[in-house]
Design a protein around this motif. Sequence first.
Motif, PDB file in Angstrom:
ATOM      1  N   LYS A   1       8.306  -8.176  -0.709  1.00 20.02           N
ATOM      2  CA  LYS A   1       8.865  -6.928  -1.220  1.00 20.02           C
ATOM      3  C   LYS A   1       8.365  -6.583  -2.623  1.00 20.02           C
ATOM      4  O   LYS A   1       8.771  -5.570  -3.188  1.00 20.02           O
ATOM      5  CB  LYS A   1      10.394  -7.002  -1.226  1.00 20.02           C
ATOM      6  N   LEU A   2       7.480  -7.411  -3.171  1.00 23.39           N
ATOM      7  CA  LEU A   2       6.920  -7.124  -4.490  1.00 23.39           C
ATOM      8  C   LEU A   2       5.968  -5.929  -4.415  1.00 23.39           C
ATOM      9  O   LEU A   2       5.493  -5.571  -3.334  1.00 23.39           O
ATOM     10  CB  LEU A   2       6.176  -8.351  -5.021  1.00 23.39           C
ATOM     11  N   PRO A   3       5.665  -5.296  -5.560  1.00 19.20           N
ATOM     12  CA  PRO A   3       4.738  -4.148  -5.564  1.00 19.20           C
ATOM     13  C   PRO A   3       3.409  -4.491  -4.901  1.00 19.20           C
ATOM     14  O   PRO A   3       2.890  -5.604  -5.041  1.00 19.20           O
ATOM     15  CB  PRO A   3       4.556  -3.853  -7.060  1.00 19.20           C
ATOM     16  N   ASN A   4       2.858  -3.528  -4.180  1.00 22.21           N
ATOM     17  CA  ASN A   4       1.667  -3.754  -3.366  1.00 22.21           C
ATOM     18  C   ASN A   4       0.373  -3.543  -4.140  1.00 22.21           C
ATOM     19  O   ASN A   4       0.312  -2.752  -5.067  1.00 22.21           O
ATOM     20  CB  ASN A   4       1.672  -2.814  -2.155  1.00 22.21           C
ATOM     21  N   ALA A   5      -0.655  -4.250  -3.697  1.00 21.49           N
ATOM     22  CA  ALA A   5      -2.070  -3.917  -3.915  1.00 21.49           C
ATOM     23  C   ALA A   5      -2.461  -3.659  -5.356  1.00 21.49           C
ATOM     24  O   ALA A   5      -2.470  -2.535  -5.819  1.00 21.49           O
ATOM     25  CB  ALA A   5      -2.444  -2.717  -3.054  1.00 21.49           C
TER      26      ALA A   5
ATOM     27  N   ARG B   1       1.338 -16.482  -9.598  1.00 21.87           N
ATOM     28  CA  ARG B   1       1.272 -15.057  -9.279  1.00 21.87           C
ATOM     29  C   ARG B   1       1.227 -14.872  -7.770  1.00 21.87           C
ATOM     30  O   ARG B   1       0.882 -15.799  -7.020  1.00 21.87           O
ATOM     31  CB  ARG B   1       0.019 -14.415  -9.910  1.00 21.87           C
ATOM     32  N   PHE B   2       1.559 -13.647  -7.327  1.00 25.58           N
ATOM     33  CA  PHE B   2       1.485 -13.280  -5.917  1.00 25.58           C
ATOM     34  C   PHE B   2       0.717 -11.975  -5.830  1.00 25.58           C
ATOM     35  O   PHE B   2       1.130 -10.961  -6.366  1.00 25.58           O
ATOM     36  CB  PHE B   2       2.896 -13.115  -5.343  1.00 25.58           C
ATOM     37  N   TRP B   3      -0.445 -12.032  -5.159  1.00 27.57           N
ATOM     38  CA  TRP B   3      -1.399 -10.928  -5.207  1.00 27.57           C
ATOM     39  C   TRP B   3      -1.690 -10.420  -3.812  1.00 27.57           C
ATOM     40  O   TRP B   3      -1.930 -11.200  -2.889  1.00 27.57           O
ATOM     41  CB  TRP B   3      -2.679 -11.411  -5.879  1.00 27.57           C
ATOM     42  N   GLN B   4      -1.685  -9.103  -3.651  1.00 31.23           N
ATOM     43  CA  GLN B   4      -2.090  -8.465  -2.405  1.00 31.23           C
ATOM     44  C   GLN B   4      -3.414  -7.747  -2.639  1.00 31.23           C
ATOM     45  O   GLN B   4      -3.475  -6.797  -3.411  1.00 31.23           O
ATOM     46  CB  GLN B   4      -1.018  -7.495  -1.917  1.00 31.23           C
ATOM     47  N   CYS B   5      -4.444  -8.232  -1.988  1.00 33.24           N
ATOM     48  CA  CYS B   5      -5.795  -7.686  -2.122  1.00 33.24           C
ATOM     49  C   CYS B   5      -6.150  -6.994  -0.815  1.00 33.24           C
ATOM     50  O   CYS B   5      -6.429  -7.655   0.194  1.00 33.24           O
ATOM     51  CB  CYS B   5      -6.780  -8.810  -2.440  1.00 33.24           C
ATOM     52  N   ASN B   6      -6.126  -5.670  -0.813  1.00 36.97           N
ATOM     53  CA  ASN B   6      -6.305  -4.908   0.423  1.00 36.97           C
ATOM     54  C   ASN B   6      -7.715  -4.389   0.636  1.00 36.97           C
ATOM     55  O   ASN B   6      -8.048  -3.950   1.740  1.00 36.97           O
ATOM     56  CB  ASN B   6      -5.330  -3.727   0.445  1.00 36.97           C
TER      57      ASN B   6
ATOM     58  N   PRO C   1       9.120 -16.800   6.457  1.00 42.51           N
ATOM     59  CA  PRO C   1       7.791 -16.788   5.841  1.00 42.51           C
ATOM     60  C   PRO C   1       7.645 -15.641   4.847  1.00 42.51           C
ATOM     61  O   PRO C   1       8.083 -14.516   5.094  1.00 42.51           O
ATOM     62  CB  PRO C   1       6.858 -16.607   7.044  1.00 42.51           C
ATOM     63  N   GLY C   2       7.024 -15.943   3.713  1.00 41.24           N
ATOM     64  CA  GLY C   2       6.888 -14.965   2.636  1.00 41.24           C
ATOM     65  C   GLY C   2       7.981 -15.067   1.590  1.00 41.24           C
ATOM     66  O   GLY C   2       7.915 -14.386   0.566  1.00 41.24           O
ATOM     67  N   MET C   3       8.957 -15.948   1.821  1.00 36.97           N
ATOM     68  CA  MET C   3      10.015 -16.151   0.835  1.00 36.97           C
ATOM     69  C   MET C   3       9.688 -17.356  -0.048  1.00 36.97           C
ATOM     70  O   MET C   3       8.822 -18.177   0.276  1.00 36.97           O
ATOM     71  CB  MET C   3      11.373 -16.325   1.513  1.00 36.97           C
TER      72      MET C   3
END
Length: 374
Positions: A69-73, A92-97, A311-313
Motif C-alpha cells: 500500500k506504499l506509494p507506487n513507482a 527501502r521498498f521500491w517499485q520499479c515499473n 505476502p507483502g506484509m
Amino acid sequence: MIRRIAFPLLKGTYSRQAHADLPEQGVFEREVSREGFYGPATHLHHKHPPTGWCAWSGEHRPRAYNLLKLPNAQSSPWDAPLLFHNAHCQIRFWQCNGNMQTLVRNADGDDLIFIHQGHGELFCDYGHLSVEQGDYVLIPRSCLWRLEPTKPMTLMMIEASNDYYGLPDKTIVGQHAIFDQAVLDTPEIDDAYLQQQNEQPWQIIIKRFNQQSIITYPFNPLDVVGWHGDVSVVRLNWLDIRPLMSHRFHLPPSAHSTFVTSRFVVCTFVPRPMESDPGALKVPFYHSNDDFDEVIFYHQGEFFSRDNIEPGMLTFHPCGFPHGPHPKAYRAGCQSQRKETDEVAVMIDTRDGLAIGSSMPDVEWAGYVDSWKE
C-alpha cells in the motif's frame, strides 16, 4: 575485552533440553538471549504465555505493515520509501515499473536487494544478469547499475551503511551447507551487455550521506569489456537455499542466516519439514532477543506462527519485550497439525535500534499489538 558472567544455574522446575520436553502441560518456555541467538541464554518457564498481555500503551510496541500500500513507482531507488533506518542499516521498498533512464551508485554502502515480484535485466559495472522473483542481488558499494524490468518489479532494498556483506560462518556443518557457493550467479560480459553500450549521454545518480548528486557522461559509462577479481554483483535465489533441519529440536533463526554484516544479519526462512519428535516445540519459541531489533518481510506462503499476515506484509519487533507465536499457531504446533512449513520470509536482525520511516504509519495494521489476545 569484556569477560561475560557465564555459568549454568538450575532453579525450580525446568527442562533438561531447551525447546523440548517441557516440564508439564501448560508451561510456556521463554528464551532470554544475548547477542541475538549466538550468545548466553536462559530459558524461563512461565505459567502463562509471555505474550499474554491484555493492554498496551506507548509507541514502543510490535508493529505490522502492508508494504504493497506504499506509494507506487519511483524512478530512482533513492526516492523509494524508507521503511526503517539506523546508522548502520537502511531498509527501502521500491517499485520499479519501467526501464531506468539513469544509472545509480550507492556510495554509502553495499545494497542487498530482494525481488518480491517481477523479473528483468540488470546491467552493472560487471556485466549483464537476468534477475527474477525470489532473487537476492548483492550490489557492492559504489557499483554502477540499472534495471530493465520485463515485468514490473517490487524490491526490498537493505543497505549495509558504511559496511559490506559477507556469508555466515557455517562451522561444523561445513562450507557447502545451506547453500554451496557454486550456486551463486554473477554477471556476464555478453552480447546484451555489449549492445547496450552507446555514445549517447547518460546520467548517474549518486547517493552519499543520503544526498543525491548527478554526474553526466557523453557516453554510457557501463562500457566494461572484461574484468577479473573477487568483488562482484552476486545473485542467490531462495530456491537454492537448503535449510538446516532437526526433527527433534526447533532451530533458532540464526541457523537460517544468509548474509551478515558487522551490525546486522539477514536470514531466510524457506519451506521445510516440521519437527516430528513428540517432545519438540514445533513453532518458534517465545523469546526476548534483547540486543536486537527484528524485522520480517513475508514473501510468499502462510507464515506458520502468525495469523492474518499475508505476502507483502512486514512485522517489526523491537527489543524490550517478549514475542513469539500467536495463540492459534501455538496450539496447532502442540497438536502437530502441520507436517511442513510453506512460508518464504526475509528477516533482518539489527544490533542497533531502528527508527521508523515517515511513510510507515499510513500502511500500519494498528491492531497487530492485540493479535496475541485469545
